[in-house]
Design a protein around this motif. Structure first.
Motif, PDB file in Angstrom:
ATOM      1  N   ARG A 172       0.845  -1.205   0.000  1.00 10.43           N
ATOM      2  CA  ARG A 172       0.000   0.000   0.000  1.00 10.43           C
ATOM      3  C   ARG A 172       0.874   1.248   0.000  1.00 10.43           C
ATOM      4  O   ARG A 172       0.640   2.202  -0.748  1.00 10.43           O
ATOM      5  CB  ARG A 172      -0.928  -0.011   1.211  1.00 10.43           C
ATOM      6  CG  ARG A 172      -2.049   1.039   1.095  1.00 10.43           C
ATOM      7  CD  ARG A 172      -2.643   1.425   2.441  1.00 10.43           C
ATOM      8  NE  ARG A 172      -3.168   0.356   3.223  1.00 10.43           N
ATOM      9  CZ  ARG A 172      -4.478   0.155   3.478  1.00 10.43           C
ATOM     10  NH1 ARG A 172      -5.370   0.951   2.946  1.00 10.43           N
ATOM     11  NH2 ARG A 172      -4.862  -0.826   4.256  1.00 10.43           N
ATOM     12  N   ALA A 173       1.930   1.238   0.834  1.00  5.37           N
ATOM     13  CA  ALA A 173       2.840   2.375   0.904  1.00  5.37           C
ATOM     14  C   ALA A 173       3.592   2.564  -0.415  1.00  5.37           C
ATOM     15  O   ALA A 173       3.812   3.702  -0.865  1.00  5.37           O
ATOM     16  CB  ALA A 173       3.826   2.187   2.056  1.00  5.37           C
ATOM     17  N   ARG A 174       3.995   1.462  -1.036  1.00  2.00           N
ATOM     18  CA  ARG A 174       4.715   1.553  -2.301  1.00  2.00           C
ATOM     19  C   ARG A 174       3.849   2.167  -3.396  1.00  2.00           C
ATOM     20  O   ARG A 174       4.295   3.028  -4.162  1.00  2.00           O
ATOM     21  CB  ARG A 174       5.198   0.173  -2.712  1.00  2.00           C
ATOM     22  CG  ARG A 174       6.017   0.163  -3.989  1.00  2.00           C
ATOM     23  CD  ARG A 174       6.439  -1.246  -4.339  1.00  2.00           C
ATOM     24  NE  ARG A 174       7.077  -1.283  -5.643  1.00  2.00           N
ATOM     25  CZ  ARG A 174       7.325  -2.377  -6.335  1.00  2.00           C
ATOM     26  NH1 ARG A 174       6.979  -3.559  -5.826  1.00  2.00           N
ATOM     27  NH2 ARG A 174       7.900  -2.330  -7.514  1.00  2.00           N
ATOM     28  N   ALA A 176       1.293   4.120  -2.962  1.00  2.00           N
ATOM     29  CA  ALA A 176       1.019   5.513  -2.614  1.00  2.00           C
ATOM     30  C   ALA A 176       2.161   6.429  -3.011  1.00  2.00           C
ATOM     31  O   ALA A 176       1.968   7.642  -3.184  1.00  2.00           O
ATOM     32  CB  ALA A 176       0.749   5.629  -1.115  1.00  2.00           C
ATOM     33  N   SER A 177       3.360   5.859  -3.163  1.00  2.00           N
ATOM     34  CA  SER A 177       4.517   6.688  -3.534  1.00  2.00           C
ATOM     35  C   SER A 177       4.588   6.974  -5.031  1.00  2.00           C
ATOM     36  O   SER A 177       5.379   7.812  -5.469  1.00  2.00           O
ATOM     37  CB  SER A 177       5.815   5.983  -3.102  1.00  2.00           C
ATOM     38  OG  SER A 177       6.067   4.840  -3.901  1.00  2.00           O
ATOM     39  N   LEU A 178       3.779   6.284  -5.832  1.00  2.00           N
ATOM     40  CA  LEU A 178       3.785   6.514  -7.274  1.00  2.00           C
ATOM     41  C   LEU A 178       3.095   7.829  -7.615  1.00  2.00           C
ATOM     42  O   LEU A 178       2.198   8.290  -6.897  1.00  2.00           O
ATOM     43  CB  LEU A 178       3.064   5.373  -7.990  1.00  2.00           C
ATOM     44  CG  LEU A 178       3.681   3.982  -7.888  1.00  2.00           C
ATOM     45  CD1 LEU A 178       2.765   2.962  -8.558  1.00  2.00           C
ATOM     46  CD2 LEU A 178       5.060   3.948  -8.522  1.00  2.00           C
ATOM     47  N   GLU A 180       0.502  10.273  -9.119  1.00  2.00           N
ATOM     48  CA  GLU A 180      -0.941  10.025  -9.170  1.00  2.00           C
ATOM     49  C   GLU A 180      -1.409   9.617 -10.563  1.00  2.00           C
ATOM     50  O   GLU A 180      -2.317   8.784 -10.702  1.00  2.00           O
ATOM     51  CB  GLU A 180      -1.699  11.267  -8.700  1.00  2.00           C
ATOM     52  CG  GLU A 180      -3.194  11.042  -8.547  1.00  2.00           C
ATOM     53  CD  GLU A 180      -3.894  12.203  -7.887  1.00  2.00           C
ATOM     54  OE1 GLU A 180      -5.141  12.221  -7.940  1.00  2.00           O
ATOM     55  OE2 GLU A 180      -3.211  13.076  -7.325  1.00  2.00           O
ATOM     56  N   ARG A 183      -1.337   5.850 -11.202  1.00  2.00           N
ATOM     57  CA  ARG A 183      -2.087   4.956 -10.330  1.00  2.00           C
ATOM     58  C   ARG A 183      -3.405   4.515 -10.977  1.00  2.00           C
ATOM     59  O   ARG A 183      -4.496   4.829 -10.502  1.00  2.00           O
ATOM     60  CB  ARG A 183      -2.346   5.626  -8.984  1.00  2.00           C
ATOM     61  CG  ARG A 183      -1.100   5.800  -8.148  1.00  2.00           C
ATOM     62  CD  ARG A 183      -1.456   6.304  -6.766  1.00  2.00           C
ATOM     63  NE  ARG A 183      -0.557   7.373  -6.344  1.00  2.00           N
ATOM     64  CZ  ARG A 183      -0.862   8.287  -5.441  1.00  2.00           C
ATOM     65  NH1 ARG A 183      -2.066   8.281  -4.882  1.00  2.00           N
ATOM     66  NH2 ARG A 183       0.016   9.211  -5.105  1.00  2.00           N
ATOM     67  N   ALA A 292       5.081   0.633 -11.630  1.00  2.00           N
ATOM     68  CA  ALA A 292       6.393   1.270 -11.452  1.00  2.00           C
ATOM     69  C   ALA A 292       7.342   0.992 -12.612  1.00  2.00           C
ATOM     70  O   ALA A 292       8.439   1.563 -12.679  1.00  2.00           O
ATOM     71  CB  ALA A 292       7.015   0.781 -10.152  1.00  2.00           C
TER      72      ALA A 292
END
Length: 295
Positions: A172-174, A176-178, A180, A183, A292
């Motif tokens: 989830r954290a990974r 969220a770092s992308l 927007e 996503r 990613a």
């Protein structure tokens, strides 16, 4: 916590599993719920699944052997939310067997198009938050059916929820770092609405349910246009359906085909997703790697 290898206890047309007579016998409608239930049950109950690994569960047709094998169940667990369209008749044929709906209490996501428009998306077990509700519902159903082992079920449920969090939170954290605009989750079936909601992804799919029309020219054209308009870099498909429409979208847009995602069924013991934790991890990692660009 000891991992329970439930896949050895599947209901098949071959030899049925030997169930200890002094244990609770739990029958589930498909393999994902079976694995979740086996982990909550631990050694206190035996769990079997009606459908086999790799099965498409929406339109499954129970066999007479399925009915015979489930006839002595102490408890039946099913998803609900219009997933198992065959279940009501199956349960009616069994007679007076207790059943529990493991999705009770989920905040549903409606299907936005197709012949099921307005109905509830049934794939709630893919949601990080909903998974905890599933485990709690399974714990409560087992405890109600077998109060003697309620303490065991409660302890196992808490340990299992911790394992689920440990798998999902880093992913989830990974995601969220992308950025927007990256996503986007584009798939064949709209089976990932709960995962997309919990992981902050926008969703696009070819068809809403595997029981609907699948891979029509209109569906493919609409998604091709959406992928182009939003410069979406990658598309995916599910493991239990024909991947050709998603591959066509990739070819015609220049997007990458990111691979198969797992949702409706676990694999055999030696396969890529023999447990629910593996299903969550492999699917989420495939999505994260695809978005990613690190496949």
């Amino acid at each position: 916590m000891l991992r329970i290898a439930f896949t050895a206890l599947l209901l098949t047309t071959a030899a049925l599993p030997a169930i200890a007579q002094d244990k609770l016998k739990v029958v589930t409608t498909f393999t994902v719920i079976a694995d979740m239930a086996a982990n909550v049950a631990g050694d206190a109950a035996d769990v079997v699944s009606v459908t086999k690994p790799g099965s498409e569960i929406h339109g499954y047709s129970p066999t007479p052997r399925d009915l015979v094998a489930a006839s002595d169940a102490d408890l039946i667990l099913w998803n609900g939310l219009n997933l198992e369209l065959w279940f009501a008749q199956f349960l009616n044929n069994l007679g007076d067997v207790p059943a529990a709906t493991v999705s009770d209490g989920i905040t549903p996501i409606p299907i936005s198009e197709g012949s099921y428009e307005g109905q509830t998306n049934p794939h709630a077990w893919m949601g990080a938050d909903a998974a905890m509700i599933y485990v709690d519902n399974i714990r409560d159903a087992l405890s109600n059916a077998d109060p003697e082992h309620a303490t065991t079920y409660a302890a196992n449920a808490e340990a299992y929820k911790a394992e689920i969090r440990a798998v999902l939170e880093p992913l989830r954290a990974r995601l969220a770092s992308l950025a927007e605009d990256r996503r986007w989750l584009v798939t064949c079936e709209g089976a990932f609405s709960y995962l997309a909601r919990d992981f902050g992804l926008r969703e696009m799919y070819l068809w809403p349910m595997n029981t609907d029309a699948v891979g029509t020219p209109q569906q493919v054209r609409r998604v091709i246009d959406g992928v182009r308009d939003n410069a979406i870099p990658v598309v995916f498909c599910e493991s239990t359906v024909n991947t050709d429409p998603a591959r066509q979208v990739a070819r015609e847009t220049g997007a990458r085909y990111g691979g198969e995602l797992y949702v409706d069924s676990l694999s055999e013991a030696g396969g890529p997703v023999p447990t629910y934790l593996d299903l969550l991890r492999v699917t989420s990692e495939t999505v994260a790697n695809g978005l990613a660009g690190t496949e």
